[in-house]
Design a protein around this motif. Structure first.
Motif, PDB file in Angstrom:
ATOM      1  N   ILE A 277     131.812  29.855 -27.145  1.00 26.26           N
ATOM      2  CA  ILE A 277     130.640  30.689 -26.916  1.00 26.26           C
ATOM      3  C   ILE A 277     129.479  29.769 -26.582  1.00 26.26           C
ATOM      4  CG2 ILE A 277     129.089  32.393 -27.939  1.00 26.26           C
ATOM      5  CD1 ILE A 277     131.540  33.037 -29.860  1.00 26.26           C
ATOM      6  N   VAL A 278     128.877  29.987 -25.418  1.00 24.44           N
ATOM      7  CA  VAL A 278     127.769  29.160 -24.956  1.00 24.44           C
ATOM      8  C   VAL A 278     126.511  30.019 -24.955  1.00 24.44           C
ATOM      9  CG1 VAL A 278     126.852  27.805 -23.028  1.00 24.44           C
ATOM     10  CG2 VAL A 278     129.318  27.756 -23.537  1.00 24.44           C
ATOM     11  N   PHE A 279     125.435  29.456 -25.512  1.00 22.76           N
ATOM     12  CA  PHE A 279     124.168  30.182 -25.562  1.00 22.76           C
ATOM     13  C   PHE A 279     123.019  29.201 -25.474  1.00 22.76           C
ATOM     14  CE2 PHE A 279     125.745  29.365 -29.769  1.00 22.76           C
ATOM     15  CZ  PHE A 279     124.659  28.955 -30.516  1.00 22.76           C
ATOM     16  N   LYS A 280     121.893  29.728 -25.022  1.00 21.99           N
ATOM     17  CA  LYS A 280     120.693  28.920 -24.865  1.00 21.99           C
ATOM     18  C   LYS A 280     119.646  29.417 -25.849  1.00 21.99           C
ATOM     19  CE  LYS A 280     117.610  27.182 -21.317  1.00 21.99           C
ATOM     20  NZ  LYS A 280     117.263  27.186 -19.896  1.00 21.99           N
ATOM     21  N   VAL A 281     118.943  28.490 -26.498  1.00 22.73           N
ATOM     22  CA  VAL A 281     117.886  28.842 -27.450  1.00 22.73           C
ATOM     23  C   VAL A 281     116.584  28.145 -27.061  1.00 22.73           C
ATOM     24  CG1 VAL A 281     119.464  29.269 -29.373  1.00 22.73           C
ATOM     25  CG2 VAL A 281     118.556  26.977 -29.048  1.00 22.73           C
ATOM     26  N   ASN A 282     115.463  28.773 -27.399  1.00 20.82           N
ATOM     27  CA  ASN A 282     114.176  28.144 -27.123  1.00 20.82           C
ATOM     28  C   ASN A 282     113.938  26.999 -28.125  1.00 20.82           C
ATOM     29  OD1 ASN A 282     113.231  29.304 -29.512  1.00 20.82           O
ATOM     30  ND2 ASN A 282     111.908  30.792 -28.493  1.00 20.82           N
TER      31      ASN A 282
ATOM     32  N   ASN B 181     115.140  23.930 -32.939  1.00 10.97           N
ATOM     33  CA  ASN B 181     114.848  23.063 -34.082  1.00 10.97           C
ATOM     34  C   ASN B 181     115.503  23.597 -35.350  1.00 10.97           C
ATOM     35  OD1 ASN B 181     113.311  21.170 -32.700  1.00 10.97           O
ATOM     36  ND2 ASN B 181     111.456  22.387 -32.910  1.00 10.97           N
ATOM     37  N   TYR B 182     115.427  24.909 -35.538  1.00 11.57           N
ATOM     38  CA  TYR B 182     116.067  25.535 -36.703  1.00 11.57           C
ATOM     39  C   TYR B 182     117.579  25.317 -36.663  1.00 11.57           C
ATOM     40  CZ  TYR B 182     117.773  29.197 -39.804  1.00 11.57           C
ATOM     41  OH  TYR B 182     118.425  29.875 -40.793  1.00 11.57           O
ATOM     42  N   MET B 183     118.176  25.515 -35.495  1.00 13.06           N
ATOM     43  CA  MET B 183     119.637  25.400 -35.389  1.00 13.06           C
ATOM     44  C   MET B 183     120.119  23.949 -35.488  1.00 13.06           C
ATOM     45  SD  MET B 183     120.744  28.483 -32.954  1.00 13.06           S
ATOM     46  CE  MET B 183     122.371  28.507 -33.670  1.00 13.06           C
TER      47      MET B 183
ATOM     48  N   HIS C 297     127.517  27.071 -37.125  1.00 10.15           N
ATOM     49  CA  HIS C 297     128.920  26.842 -37.484  1.00 10.15           C
ATOM     50  C   HIS C 297     129.207  25.354 -37.320  1.00 10.15           C
ATOM     51  CE1 HIS C 297     133.364  27.042 -36.745  1.00 10.15           C
ATOM     52  NE2 HIS C 297     133.272  27.924 -37.737  1.00 10.15           N
ATOM     53  N   GLU C 298     130.216  24.876 -38.030  1.00 10.72           N
ATOM     54  CA  GLU C 298     130.521  23.435 -37.961  1.00 10.72           C
ATOM     55  C   GLU C 298     130.964  22.987 -36.573  1.00 10.72           C
ATOM     56  OE1 GLU C 298     135.118  23.420 -39.599  1.00 10.72           O
ATOM     57  OE2 GLU C 298     133.485  23.122 -41.031  1.00 10.72           O
ATOM     58  N   SER C 299     131.394  23.909 -35.725  1.00 10.28           N
ATOM     59  CA  SER C 299     131.822  23.560 -34.367  1.00 10.28           C
ATOM     60  C   SER C 299     130.647  23.436 -33.400  1.00 10.28           C
ATOM     61  CB  SER C 299     132.795  24.619 -33.834  1.00 10.28           C
ATOM     62  OG  SER C 299     132.134  25.862 -33.662  1.00 10.28           O
ATOM     63  N   GLN C 300     129.433  23.730 -33.858  1.00 11.30           N
ATOM     64  CA  GLN C 300     128.270  23.735 -32.969  1.00 11.30           C
ATOM     65  C   GLN C 300     128.051  22.378 -32.318  1.00 11.30           C
ATOM     66  OE1 GLN C 300     124.670  25.843 -34.263  1.00 11.30           O
ATOM     67  NE2 GLN C 300     123.558  23.938 -33.844  1.00 11.30           N
ATOM     68  N   LYS C 301     127.896  22.407 -30.973  1.00 10.96           N
ATOM     69  CA  LYS C 301     127.641  21.193 -30.196  1.00 10.96           C
ATOM     70  C   LYS C 301     126.487  21.440 -29.247  1.00 10.96           C
ATOM     71  CE  LYS C 301     132.515  19.973 -29.929  1.00 10.96           C
ATOM     72  NZ  LYS C 301     133.682  19.888 -29.074  1.00 10.96           N
ATOM     73  N   ILE C 302     125.737  20.383 -28.988  1.00  7.60           N
ATOM     74  CA  ILE C 302     124.670  20.463 -27.992  1.00  7.60           C
ATOM     75  C   ILE C 302     125.289  20.133 -26.644  1.00  7.60           C
ATOM     76  CG2 ILE C 302     122.483  19.497 -27.192  1.00  7.60           C
ATOM     77  CD1 ILE C 302     121.967  18.747 -30.186  1.00  7.60           C
ATOM     78  N   ILE C 303     125.128  21.036 -25.695  1.00  4.89           N
ATOM     79  CA  ILE C 303     125.634  20.805 -24.339  1.00  4.89           C
ATOM     80  C   ILE C 303     124.546  20.185 -23.477  1.00  4.89           C
ATOM     81  CG2 ILE C 303     126.482  21.937 -22.236  1.00  4.89           C
ATOM     82  CD1 ILE C 303     127.740  24.059 -23.990  1.00  4.89           C
ATOM     83  N   GLU C 304     123.296  20.639 -23.697  1.00  3.24           N
ATOM     84  CA  GLU C 304     122.202  20.167 -22.853  1.00  3.24           C
ATOM     85  C   GLU C 304     120.870  20.295 -23.577  1.00  3.24           C
ATOM     86  OE1 GLU C 304     120.181  21.572 -18.625  1.00  3.24           O
ATOM     87  OE2 GLU C 304     122.083  22.425 -19.235  1.00  3.24           O
ATOM     88  N   TYR C 305     120.044  19.266 -23.434  1.00  7.73           N
ATOM     89  CA  TYR C 305     118.666  19.306 -23.905  1.00  7.73           C
ATOM     90  C   TYR C 305     117.797  19.755 -22.739  1.00  7.73           C
ATOM     91  CZ  TYR C 305     119.918  16.563 -28.038  1.00  7.73           C
ATOM     92  OH  TYR C 305     120.468  16.147 -29.219  1.00  7.73           O
ATOM     93  N   GLY C 306     116.995  20.790 -22.939  1.00  6.59           N
ATOM     94  CA  GLY C 306     116.120  21.288 -21.882  1.00  6.59           C
ATOM     95  C   GLY C 306     114.824  20.504 -21.804  1.00  6.59           C
ATOM     96  N   LYS C 307     114.139  20.698 -20.729  1.00  4.85           N
ATOM     97  CA  LYS C 307     112.881  19.996 -20.449  1.00  4.85           C
ATOM     98  C   LYS C 307     111.795  20.324 -21.471  1.00  4.85           C
ATOM     99  CE  LYS C 307     109.732  19.315 -16.578  1.00  4.85           C
ATOM    100  NZ  LYS C 307     109.460  19.695 -15.188  1.00  4.85           N
TER     101      LYS C 307
ATOM    102  N   GLY D 211     112.268  21.429 -24.718  1.00  2.00           N
ATOM    103  CA  GLY D 211     112.769  21.476 -26.080  1.00  2.00           C
ATOM    104  C   GLY D 211     113.829  22.539 -26.315  1.00  2.00           C
ATOM    105  N   ASP D 212     114.116  23.339 -25.280  1.00  2.49           N
ATOM    106  CA  ASP D 212     115.175  24.334 -25.418  1.00  2.49           C
ATOM    107  C   ASP D 212     116.530  23.621 -25.420  1.00  2.49           C
ATOM    108  OD1 ASP D 212     114.212  23.882 -22.692  1.00  2.49           O
ATOM    109  OD2 ASP D 212     115.874  25.166 -22.058  1.00  2.49           O
ATOM    110  N   LEU D 213     117.533  24.299 -25.928  1.00  5.63           N
ATOM    111  CA  LEU D 213     118.866  23.712 -26.037  1.00  5.63           C
ATOM    112  C   LEU D 213     119.916  24.672 -25.496  1.00  5.63           C
ATOM    113  CD1 LEU D 213     118.765  22.507 -29.769  1.00  5.63           C
ATOM    114  CD2 LEU D 213     118.504  21.066 -27.741  1.00  5.63           C
TER     115      LEU D 213
END
Length: 160
Positions: free
Chosen positions: A82-87, A92-94, A100-110, A112-114
Motif C-alpha cells: 500500500i503506497v500513500f503520500k502524507v503532508n 513527522n508523526y508517522m 506498521h513495522e513494514s513502513q518504508k519511506i519511498i520518497e522525501y518530498g520537496k 517535507g511531505d513523504l
C-alpha cells in the motif's frame, strides 16, 4: 453487528482474544459462516458453553495474522503493498510512530511531505485510519483501497 442491529446465534470455536485500541475481540471458527471470524466482545450477549467437538481451522495462523495487519477485521486474506503520500505534519508523526513495522519511506518530498509504503493485510481499521487522516493523506496504490477511501470521504455507504 453495529450495522445490522439484529440478534443472531453463532456457534463459535474460540481461538483467541485480541485487544485493539482499547476494545476486545474474540476470534474463532464460526459454524454459521464456515470461516474464521472476529466478533466484538461488547456485542456478545449471554454466551453458552456447548459440549461439542472443537474445530481448529488448519489455515489459521494467529502469529502471521496479527503480525501482518493493522486492526482486527481483515478485508482480504493476503498482504498487499500500500503506497500513500502524507503532508509534512503527518509525515513527522508517522516517522515517530510508524503505522506498521513494514513502513518504508519511498520518497522525501520537496516540502517535507513523504511517500510511504506498508505491506500488510488490508483491514477495515486501516481504511478508517486513512479516512481519519484524509486531509493530510492520499492513497496511491492499490486502486481498490484508494477508491474505497475516496468513496467513504464522499459519503458513499460502506459495504457490509
Amino acid at each position: 453487528s453495529y450495522n445490522k442491529r439484529k440478534f443472531s446465534n453463532v456457534i463459535l470455536h474460540v481461538y483467541l482474544l485480541k485487544e485493539f485500541q482499547n476494545r476486545w475481540y474474540i476470534i474463532g471458527f464460526s459454524e454459521s459462516h464456515q470461516s474464521v471470524r472476529t466478533f466484538g466482545i461488547d456485542r456478545i450477549l449471554d454466551p453458552i458453553v456447548l459440549k461439542a467437538a472443537f474445530h481448529m481451522d488448519s489455515k489459521f495462523d494467529p502469529v502471521r495474522q496479527f503480525q501482518d495487519i493493522f486492526g482486527v477485521f481483515p478485508l482480504r486474506e493476503k498482504t498487499e503493498k500500500i503506497v500513500f503520500k502524507v503532508n509534512a505534519m503527518l509525515g513527522n508523526y508517522m516517522l515517530s510512530q510508524p503505522l506498521h513495522e513494514s513502513q518504508k519511506i519511498i520518497e522525501y518530498g520537496k516540502y517535507g511531505d513523504l511517500r510511504l509504503q506498508i505491506e500488510l493485510i488490508p483491514s477495515q481499521e486501516l481504511i478508517d485510519r486513512f479516512c481519519m487522516w484524509s486531509s493530510q493523506l492520499t492513497v496511491e496504490k492499490p486502486l481498490w483501497i484508494k477508491t474505497k477511501v475516496e468513496n467513504l470521504q464522499k459519503g458513499v455507504k460502506r459495504e457490509e
